[in-house]
Structures are given as structure tokens and as C-alpha cells.
Design an enzyme around this catalytic site. Structure first.
Site, PDB file in Angstrom:
ATOM      1  N   THR A   1      59.257  37.463 -14.536  1.00  0.00           N
ATOM      2  CA  THR A   1      59.427  36.054 -14.179  1.00  0.00           C
ATOM      3  C   THR A   1      59.929  35.241 -15.359  1.00  0.00           C
ATOM      4  OG1 THR A   1      57.527  36.391 -12.709  1.00  0.00           O
ATOM      5  CG2 THR A   1      58.322  34.135 -12.997  1.00  0.00           C
TER       6      THR A   1
ATOM      7  N   HIS B   1      46.007  36.382 -11.603  1.00  0.00           N
ATOM      8  CA  HIS B   1      46.600  35.257 -12.326  1.00  0.00           C
ATOM      9  C   HIS B   1      46.259  35.346 -13.808  1.00  0.00           C
ATOM     10  CE1 HIS B   1      46.214  32.757  -8.337  1.00  0.00           C
ATOM     11  NE2 HIS B   1      47.179  33.665  -8.286  1.00  0.00           N
TER      12      HIS B   1
ATOM     13  N   GLU C   1      63.574  45.824 -19.678  1.00  0.00           N
ATOM     14  CA  GLU C   1      62.508  45.841 -18.675  1.00  0.00           C
ATOM     15  C   GLU C   1      62.026  47.265 -18.443  1.00  0.00           C
ATOM     16  OE1 GLU C   1      59.843  45.704 -15.694  1.00  0.00           O
ATOM     17  OE2 GLU C   1      60.509  43.965 -16.868  1.00  0.00           O
ATOM     18  N   ALA C   2      60.697  47.453 -18.454  1.00  0.00           N
ATOM     19  CA  ALA C   2      60.128  48.793 -18.287  1.00  0.00           C
ATOM     20  C   ALA C   2      60.277  49.317 -16.871  1.00  0.00           C
ATOM     21  CB  ALA C   2      58.654  48.780 -18.687  1.00  0.00           C
TER      22      ALA C   2
ATOM     23  N   ALA D   1      52.867  34.043 -19.476  1.00  0.00           N
ATOM     24  CA  ALA D   1      51.572  33.418 -19.191  1.00  0.00           C
ATOM     25  C   ALA D   1      50.522  33.696 -20.246  1.00  0.00           C
ATOM     26  CB  ALA D   1      51.064  33.884 -17.820  1.00  0.00           C
TER      27      ALA D   1
ATOM     28  N   ILE E   1      49.446  30.657 -10.222  1.00  0.00           N
ATOM     29  CA  ILE E   1      50.127  30.251 -11.460  1.00  0.00           C
ATOM     30  C   ILE E   1      51.636  30.490 -11.441  1.00  0.00           C
ATOM     31  CG2 ILE E   1      48.016  30.632 -12.774  1.00  0.00           C
ATOM     32  CD1 ILE E   1      49.384  33.125 -14.000  1.00  0.00           C
TER      33      ILE E   1
ATOM     34  N   ASN F   1      54.268  39.422  -5.790  1.00  0.00           N
ATOM     35  CA  ASN F   1      53.121  38.585  -5.440  1.00  0.00           C
ATOM     36  C   ASN F   1      53.194  38.167  -3.973  1.00  0.00           C
ATOM     37  OD1 ASN F   1      54.896  36.379  -5.252  1.00  0.00           O
ATOM     38  ND2 ASN F   1      54.436  35.648  -7.307  1.00  0.00           N
TER      39      ASN F   1
END
Length: 612
Positions: free
Chosen positions: A25, A550, A46-47, A583, A594, A107
């Protein structure tokens, strides 16, 4: 959607201006914004895999099928939760997106906005420029909102919607199809109105109290999930010659050199990673390394690179280049406690999706006409201050005094939850069963495994006092870190959460919701018995508490002496050329889901980086 082979490392440059670790994100937001400048070269690593065309991602209603599947999820399970108050020694599942788009790709899609007071508290903690006055515009910048159809607006009592929503941001937010919602969606705001607690304003303003049917990250016409992977990395963005995204590549370490002179002795110069082909490579960042791996993986990578508490690193033979024991601490999450009741006959619920013939019919309706239950987001929400069991207003301040917690720390959080109009609780309606005990895998929680048809209402603790941690358990980057949220370890969390839980039966009993549940029907909570006392509610919290996925706060934006890892410009203390934008920097968890806050923080991060 992007058509480039993102797993390929062919023609990879030796250096870029910015190297972004994590194509989730926040990482894709920052990379997309930085690469708007055609003279700025950006690499994203990115994994997870590029699964932009995978129906489990594009069809939002199939999200739960990705949980604890290693093709999509890091599959983290917590330590047993037995500290102090404890959760009866239960281990808790903690799904985390491991795919292009990150957690925004897996999500449940709810778009919930934080409170004005929550972000003002961030600023009070020593973070200038992070109050609501600054952040409000970023909650509009990341999205484009499509107004619901007139009939839907009437049915869901959506007259509170104002013009403060985004008009030209990448992420699409809508209510999806006009058809496909369950009867519970229409009954939800009406039941709260019957309790004299209707919504008092648009939640995007950050001050609303009441119940509402929230929009979701759904494209208004295609009805597909709109997430960071297919918006901030759209076909158009993917064709930028100055942006490179590599998937299925695991970053093992941030490269650090020791400088001479200056306040910061270390500088981040690049990263080491292993691509899909198994080859280990180094790539340099001439300006900055930007860490966007999320609140579990970002602190893990810091520690693997020699940034963290020296005692943690020494156990695994890692040379401590920068001793900061705050790394990995301050972990926060919302927890929810679900109640599920049998629905009235002849109704069904989302539980019908365990029937293969129903699944085929629902998938057919979606694929042929973008209609049916998969074309909408069926969840709904409410925000409320502490209430007594009879739904009269409760006093958090009086409760704290009665419990001997009148001076509980952190002070700013105490002041926030005691402020008039602040919401300690979120309630969410889910028209299907949720059964979290014992809760160590999401397949149990979302399996729809109990015969019959149920609907659920969950109570969420918006502002937990409990703090956990995440730390490495090996010097091997492939070994998952240890995650211990210490959920409900603070006595006050149990007291508040139990009081929220006590309201669930009252909400269920309020018309028109009451008419949708079977009189004398079965309950999946509390051994099938009604929860009527505070002591019963506390036991239910211990047995049915579920992480809300979250997780945040593990590289907090705070003064270093107050527990900080990054400053107010998201720069890692003691290191030049290294920022964190995910985050993990949240000093306090915002109210509600979130996702919107992660997008807004990443948009602000991009502006801070461009400003130098």
C-alpha cells in the site's frame, strides 16, 4: 493492469535515486508519486508475486480465501497471549499482504476514516505537521469517490454524505452495485436511529458519531477491488521508463556505511536482495532507501541490517551499527470480539457460500453482469463513545477514576478517550458467521463452519492501551520474526472492551434488526448463552478476541527519547538516506480500519521526500 513481467530482473540498473522496499500500500503510493518526475529513477522491490489478475484479489468478496495462503500472505501467528490479563494462552493469526499491492490487495475493503482528535494527538506527541489541519487533504488526495445511486442513498440513510470526498485520486471508492446487499444493510442505520443514535455527520470529516453503511475500495463500474497494485501501479504508471518494480524478490539487508563528521554517522546506500532466479544482488540508492515493508517486516529488516536494540541483535550474531531499542516496540492493533446469532427463517446469510452450487451461481452473476453479493461490500459500521449497558452515555473519566487509572499513561491517549465526543468503540455488522475460537488460523474464523445461517455484530476497541512488540528470532531473512501483540495486557483494555461487548445483545434486539434474527435461535458465542453481566463479557473478550489485522506502531514517529524510531519527516534516527513510510511509523493507532490512514500517510510521505 500492468502487463510487464515484474518478476524479471533483466536489465536491472545498478543504481536508482530511490529504492523502495515493499510494493504494498504505502510503497506503491510513494513510488508512483516520486516517479511522476521523469528525471527521478525509482526501484520498488516486493517479496510477493504480481497477482493483479487473480480473482481472489480482484473480487473483494473472496478476500478471506487469501488468508494464511503463502501465495498471498506472510502467515504470521503470534506468541501465546497469556500476559497479565491474557487471552487464555491463545495464539492469534495475523494476516499480512505478501503480493503486489500488499494488504490493500487482500483486506476486506472497508473505507473507514480516523478521527480529527486522533491525528491532533499525533502532533501533540511531538510531530509537527501531522495534525488534522495538515492531514485532512491527504484523505481526499488518495481516492475518487462515486456517489451512491439515489435508491441506495435513501435505503441506507446516506444523506449525511458531503462534498469533502476525493474527486481525482487513484483509488476508486464506491458502494458498488445497487443490488446485492443483504437486508441487514438497510436495517443497520435504522436500528441505531431507533436507539436515538443516528449518524451526526460524514465520517470523512473526522468528528462523526453514529452508525453508517461505509463505502469500499470498489470500482463503481467494474466492481473489482481498487487497491494500490492496480491504481498507483496502473497500466499507465507501469510504462514509465523511470519506474521499475521487481516482484518475488526478498530484500535481505539495508546497506549501511559509516560516515565521518556530521550528526548522523550512518548512511543507507542501497539494499541486498534475492530475486526469483535465486541470484543475490546489490542495488544502490543515490538519494534514499525507503522502507515500506509494513509494521512487521520493516522492523525485522532494520534489525537484520544492524539497527535495533543491541541485546536483541547480539543474540543472533548481528553487528549493532545503531543501538535503538525502540525498534520493534510499541506494536498496536485493534481487536474485535464477534457475536453471531442465527437469522430468521426463511432467510439465509453469507453462510450460504459454503454451498458449492450457491458459489457457482454467485460467481456467475458477478462474472456475467457484475451483480450479486460479490459486487458490493456487505459490511457496515458505527462509532460511539463509551455507553452504559442501557445505552445511556458513560463517562470514561469516571471509569478511570473508579478503576484507579485516573493517571494512566500515555497521558495524551488518556486525554483523548476522556474528551467529549471521542469514540472508544467501533461496531461492525457482518452478514455471516464469525467464530474465532481458538483463533490460530483465519480459516477457523472465516470458515462458515457451523451449520445454519448466522449474522454477526462485532465490538472493536478503538484506542487500546496495550503495547506489544516484534523482533527477529534469527539472522536468516527468511525466518519470520516473533510477534507478540500482548493483546489486552493492559487491564483498562479489558474493562473498556467488555463494556462495548455488553451492548451487542441490545443492538441485536433493536428493530428492525431484531426481526432479521430468529427468536430463540442459536448463538455461536458464550456457549450459546446471552451475555448479560460484565464478568461474562470479560470472559467472552478473553475467548473471542480477534486481531483486526491493523498492526502498526513498531517504528514509531516520536522523539527518540519518547520511544521514537523516526522523526516527523519519517527519517530514521541516526541514519542519513533512510526513511520509513508504512504503518510502523504510527505513534498511536487511529480509530477504525487503518487502510485510509496508510494511504494518507504515504501521500504525505511522498511530499516530504520530494521536499528534501
Amino acid at each position: 493492469m500492468a502487463t510487464v513481467d515484474t518478476a524479471s530482473t533483466a536489465d536491472l540498473g545498478a543504481e536508482y535515486d530511490y529504492v523502495v522496499v515493499g510494493g504494498g500500500t504505502s510503497g506503491l503510493v510513494v513510488a508512483s508519486r516520486l516517479s511522476e518526475d521523469e528525471d527521478t529513477r525509482v526501484l520498488v522491490i516486493e517479496a510477493g508475486a504480481n497477482r493483479l489478475k487473480d480473482p481472489k484479489i480482484s473480487i473483494q468478496g473472496l478476500a478471506a480465501a487469501t488468508y494464511f495462503d503463502p501465495d498471498y500472505d506472510w502467515c504470521i501467528t503470534t506468541e501465546p497471549q497469556a500476559c497479565i490479563v491474557g487471552l487464555n494462552n491463545r495464539r492469534l493469526a495475523q494476516p499480512l499482504g505478501k503480493t503486489l499491492g500488499g494488504s490493500s490487495a487482500i483486506n476486506l475493503g472497508m473505507v473507514i476514516y480516523p478521527s480529527k482528535s486522533g491525528f491532533n494527538t499525533w502532533e501533540k506527541l511531538g510531530n509537527p505537521g501531522w495534525g488534522w489541519g495538515t492531514m485532512e487533504s491527504y484523505f481526499r488526495k488518495f481516492h475518487t469517490f462515486t456517489e451512491p445511486q439515489p435508491k441506495l442513498k435513501k435505503d441506507f440513510m446516506l444523506d449525511y454524505l458531503n462534498d469533502a470526498h476525493g474527486t481525482d485520486g487513484p483509488v476508486q471508492i464506491s458502494y458498488g452495485s445497487e443490488e446485492g446487499f443483504s437486508p441487514f444493510a438497510e436495517a443497520w442505520p435504522r436500528a441505531w436511529s431507533a436507539l436515538c443514535k443516528p449518524i451526526d455527520g460524514d465520517p470523512i470529516a473526522g468528528v462523526s458519531i453514529g452508525a453508517f453503511n461505509n463505502a469500499a475500495t470498489l470500482h463503481p463500474t467494474t466492481r473489482e477491488r481498487s487497491h494500490a497494485g492496480n491504481t498507483y501501479f496502473s497500466d499507465e504508471v507501469a510504462q514509465r521508463p523511470n519506474l521499475r518494480v521487481i516482484t518475488e524478490a526478498l530484500v535481505e539487508k539495508i546497506l549501511l556505511i559509516r560516515q565521518t563528521g556530521g550528526l548522523n554517522e550512518l548512511r543507507a546506500t542501497g539494499v541486498t536482495f534475492v530475486g526469483k532466479d535465486g541470484q543475490r544482488r546489490q542495488v544502490s540508492a543515490t538519494r534514499e532507501v525507503i522502507l515500506a515493508a509494513g509494521a512487521v517486516k520493516s522492523p525485522q529488516l532494520l534489525e537484520l541490517s544492524g539497527i535495533g536494540g543491541k541485546h536483541v541483535l547480539a543474540k543472533y550474531g548481528i553487528n549493532c551499527l545503531l543501538d535503538n531499542p525502540n525498534v520493534g516496540e510499541n506494536l498496536q492493533d485493534h481487536g474485535f470480539v464477534p457475536f453471531s446469532w442465527e437469522v430468521a427463517e426463511p432467510m439465509t446469510s453469507g453462510d450460504q457460500m459454503r454451498n458449492p452450487s450457491v458459489v457457482r451461481a454467485v460467481m456467475g452473476a458477478y462474472q456475467e453482469a457484475k451483480a450479486g453479493p460479490l459486487s458490493v461490500n456487505s459490511l457496515a459500521s458505527a462509532f460511539f463513545p463509551l455507553q452504559n449497558q442501557d445505552l445511556t452515555p458513560g463517562s470514561v473519566g469516571q471509569l478511570l477514576s473508579d478503576l484507579g487509572q485516573a493517571e494512566v499513561e500515555p497521558r495524551v491517549l488518556r486525554e483523548q478517550i476522556c474528551a467529549p465526543g471521542d469514540c472508544s468503540a467501533q461496531f461492525t455488522l457482518a452478514p455471516f458467521q464469525l467464530n474465532p475460537f481458538p483463533g490460530d488460523t483465519p480459516s477457523q474464523i472465516f470458515s462458515l463452519g457451523t451449520e445454519g445461517f448466522y449474522a454477526s455484530i462485532v465490538a472493536v476497541l478503538n484506542h487500546p492501551f496495550s503495547r506489544g512488540w516484534v523482533h527477529i528470532q534469527s539472522a536468516d531473512p527468511r525466518s519470520p520474526p516473533i510477534v507478540d501483540p500482548r493483546a489486552v495486557s493492559h487491564q483498562l483494555d479489558l474493562e473498556l472492551h467488555a463494556r462495548h461487548v455488553l451492548l451487542l445483545e441490545k443492538i441485536r434486539d433493536t428493530p428492525p434488526l431484531r426481526g432479521l434474527f430468529k427468536e430463540g435461535g442459536r448463538r455461536l458465542h458464550n456457549n450459546g448463552q446471552r451475555v448479560e453481566t460484565l464478568d461474562q463479557a470479560k470472559e467472552v473478550v478473553k475467548n473471542r478476541y480477534t486481531p483486526h489485522y491493523h498492526v502498526c506502531g513498531t517504528a514509531a514517529m516520536l522523539p527518540r527519547e519518547s520511544g521514537g524510531v523516526v522523526d516527523s519527516k519519517l527519517r530514521v534516527y541516526g541514519v542519513n538516506g533512510l526513511r520509513i513510510v508504512d504503518a510502523s511509523v504510527f505513534p498511536l493507532i487511529p480509530r477504525g480500519n487503518i487502510q485510509s490512514s496508510v494511504y494518507a500517510v504515504a501521500e504525505r510521505a511522498a511530499d516530504l521526500i520530494r521536499a528534501g
